[in-house]
Write a protein that holds these residues in place. Structure first.
Motif, PDB file in Angstrom:
ATOM      1  N   VAL A  74       0.852  -1.267  -0.059  1.00 26.03           N
ATOM      2  CA  VAL A  74       0.089   0.049  -0.062  1.00 26.03           C
ATOM      3  C   VAL A  74       0.901   1.319  -0.063  1.00 26.03           C
ATOM      4  N   ALA A  75       1.992   1.145   0.841  1.00 26.08           N
ATOM      5  CA  ALA A  75       3.060   2.303   0.743  1.00 26.08           C
ATOM      6  C   ALA A  75       3.442   2.586  -0.538  1.00 26.08           C
ATOM      7  N   ARG A 125       3.134   5.861  -2.724  1.00 27.09           N
ATOM      8  CA  ARG A 125       4.310   6.722  -3.010  1.00 27.09           C
ATOM      9  C   ARG A 125       4.285   6.948  -4.463  1.00 27.09           C
ATOM     10  N   GLU A 126       4.054   6.026  -5.165  1.00 22.77           N
ATOM     11  CA  GLU A 126       4.035   6.175  -6.638  1.00 22.77           C
ATOM     12  C   GLU A 126       3.080   6.966  -7.096  1.00 22.77           C
ATOM     13  N   VAL A 180       2.251  14.622  -7.837  1.00 22.84           N
ATOM     14  CA  VAL A 180       3.053  16.044  -7.720  1.00 22.84           C
ATOM     15  C   VAL A 180       4.050  16.334  -9.006  1.00 22.84           C
ATOM     16  N   ARG A 181       4.722  15.451  -9.541  1.00 21.74           N
ATOM     17  CA  ARG A 181       5.234  15.551 -10.782  1.00 21.74           C
ATOM     18  C   ARG A 181       4.618  16.173 -11.774  1.00 21.74           C
TER      19      ARG A 181
END
Length: 147
Positions: free
Chosen positions: A47-48, A52-53, A59-60
């Motif tokens: 899940v993390a 994160r991806e 954000v990118r």
């Protein structure tokens, strides 16, 4: 499945909360007795990693889009400033474009004369005449209102 059955002890110990309180605690304790953190760690890591991806992608993409919009805005602003400088006769803009000695300067001067020529002069004369008329009216008013 007597783990989920209400017992007389449940009824006696939890008269306010009800026998389901004791039975549910017994069920939870039985289920987690053989369970340890190693069972959860891969799930949490998965899940993390996915979070994160996804966060990085969002954000990118936002940063790139925002940067692109900022650059486009800066370019539009520079073009607007250049046009304003030309239309208001800023020396640097006039020297760079219509007063330039290179071949584009002559082309620009011809285009300005062709497009602005008499129409521009006629409009400017009309504006100046209106300004003079307004000043004359103000002068007459001020003369007549003297005591």
């Amino acid at each position: 499945m007597d783990i989920v059955q209400f017992t007389a002890e449940d009824e006696a110990m939890f008269p306010v909360l009800g026998p389901e309180y004791g039975a549910s605690n017994r069920l939870a304790e039985a289920m987690t007795a053989k369970f340890n953190e190693e069972h959860l760690k891969p799930l949490v890591e998965s899940v993390a990693d996915a979070f994160r991806e996804k966060l990085w992608d969002d954000v990118r993409d936002w940063l790139l889009a925002d940067t692109e919009q900022n650059v486009a805005g800066a370019v539009r602003d520079m073009v607007g400033q250049t046009i304003d400088a030309l239309l208001t006769g800023k020396e640097w803009a006039m020297a760079r474009y219509p007063y330039a000695d290179y071949s584009r300067g002559e082309e620009i001067r011809k285009a300005v004369a062709r497009h602005a020529g008499d129409t521009m002069l006629t409009r400017r004369v009309a504006e100046l005449e209106a300004e003079v008329a307004k000043r004359d009216e103000t002068i007459r008013y001020l003369r007549d209102s003297r005591y």
